[in-house]
Design a protein around this motif. Sequence first.
Motif, short mmCIF file in Angstrom:
data_model
loop_
_atom_site.label_atom_id
_atom_site.label_comp_id
_atom_site.label_asym_id
_atom_site.label_seq_id
_atom_site.Cartn_x
_atom_site.Cartn_y
_atom_site.Cartn_z
N ASP A 86 -9.36 9.63 -7.00
CA ASP A 86 -9.33 8.81 -5.78
C ASP A 86 -8.14 9.16 -4.90
OD1 ASP A 86 -7.03 7.52 -6.76
OD2 ASP A 86 -8.20 5.91 -7.67
N HIS A 87 -8.11 8.57 -3.71
CA HIS A 87 -6.93 8.70 -2.84
C HIS A 87 -6.67 7.35 -2.20
CE1 HIS A 87 -9.82 8.85 0.48
NE2 HIS A 87 -8.81 8.71 1.31
N THR A 88 -5.40 7.08 -1.93
CA THR A 88 -4.98 5.79 -1.40
C THR A 88 -4.04 6.00 -0.21
OG1 THR A 88 -5.14 4.71 -3.56
CG2 THR A 88 -3.80 3.61 -1.90
N ILE A 89 -4.23 5.16 0.80
CA ILE A 89 -3.33 5.14 1.95
C ILE A 89 -2.80 3.72 2.08
CG2 ILE A 89 -3.15 5.36 4.46
CD1 ILE A 89 -5.43 7.41 4.28
N ASN A 90 -1.48 3.57 2.11
CA ASN A 90 -0.84 2.26 2.31
C ASN A 90 0.06 2.33 3.53
OD1 ASN A 90 1.99 0.63 1.51
ND2 ASN A 90 0.10 -0.55 1.32
N ILE A 91 -0.10 1.35 4.41
CA ILE A 91 0.70 1.28 5.64
C ILE A 91 1.35 -0.08 5.73
CG2 ILE A 91 0.64 1.40 8.16
CD1 ILE A 91 -1.88 3.13 7.87
N GLN A 92 2.64 -0.10 6.05
CA GLN A 92 3.39 -1.35 6.20
C GLN A 92 4.13 -1.33 7.52
OE1 GLN A 92 5.79 -2.23 2.67
NE2 GLN A 92 4.42 -0.95 1.43
N GLY A 93 4.26 -2.50 8.12
CA GLY A 93 4.95 -2.58 9.39
C GLY A 93 5.35 -4.00 9.74
N ARG A 94 6.03 -4.13 10.87
CA ARG A 94 6.52 -5.44 11.31
C ARG A 94 6.42 -5.56 12.82
NH1 ARG A 94 12.51 -5.43 9.40
NH2 ARG A 94 12.23 -3.24 9.93
N ASP A 95 6.70 -6.77 13.30
CA ASP A 95 6.72 -7.03 14.73
C ASP A 95 7.82 -6.23 15.43
OD1 ASP A 95 4.91 -9.13 15.93
OD2 ASP A 95 5.55 -10.18 14.12
#
Length: 366
Positions: A86-95
């Motif tokens: 499998d492959h995974t993409i994780n994205i995190q961010g803020r205001d």
Amino acid sequence: MDDLELLVNGRRYGGWTSIGVTRAVDASSGAFTVSLTERWESGVGAAAQVEPWPILPGDKCEVRLAGVPMIVGYVDIFRPSFSATDHTINIQGRDRTSDLIDCSAVHTPDEWKNIDLLAFAKILAKPFGVNVSAEVDVGKPFPVCKLQQGETAFEAIERHARQRKVLLMPDGAGGLLITRAGNRRAAVGLVQGENILTASGSIDHSQRFSSYLVKGQASYSAESDGEGEAHIEGAVKDSGVTRYRPMLSIAEAGGSAADALERATWEANSRIGKSATATIDVQGWRQMPGGPLWEPGLLVSVRSPWLRMDGVMIIRQVTYERGDSGTTCKLEIVSPQAFAPEPPGKKKGDKASGGADPSVWNEAVK
């Protein structure tokens, strides 16, 4: 079904398998984390061709829940990973307001006289491209607002906001909103056996004190001998703490004895109210099918015999989630006294709303 949309540099990305978006009434920046995990579609030993997504930290982004803008800001973290299956993409961010939290307040001049909170906040937020608005009265002007070396822009704004008993939270459009909690009420209550999936509570007095003393100094005045300006203080007591536990604070800004008393009151109420908290999970992101989303700052009636709670609380924080357990909302609730302007103990003896006797939660915040 309600879904989350992530727009990065104007391009829409969807199909997320794991979602988490958090907003709080006393936090100036919302945050999100989204993940997409896909199994390889081709045979064993032959990886499928997957086009790398053109997303990098620092990219402008917007998060919408059920079509409602929640976060307008930047990508902080991009994590791609893969294995043989499998492959995974994780994205995190803020205001966008996160820059106010992270970055130092560097400004010339570094001192302003006779300026109110809104004007002061706008000056510090302008270099970051953050708009500041107020939906409540910000109070009288400060005689002097002076930056402290090394503090962040948010720290400078927030220490003056505490003096005016107001909260700072993102407005959903990348700006900062000066507000107060409890101005609106949820359309439905939270009821055990009806819409509460799981719940847990905590009554913690470790951060409560028997008395709160705030000391400060006012600006020099040619019309006085200086004694009054040098010895300004205000004090309140928490009758719920019976042993000797004093707390002394220095006022963040100059002012009068009345200002010091208001600051001591805000500190006491905040600690009293937040000493009794509960976390409640509900199904979906909306208060009812087709209704409004759950939002931080809402007053909500809570009835749960197992929590021994029967009264009106306030939603401090909301986390919108989707994962293996489905689409849910995690609501962190506290006593409205956490954001109340009245002196502690003023409502002592009140009954819990909707109940014959005070619950342990009401007793915990008196």
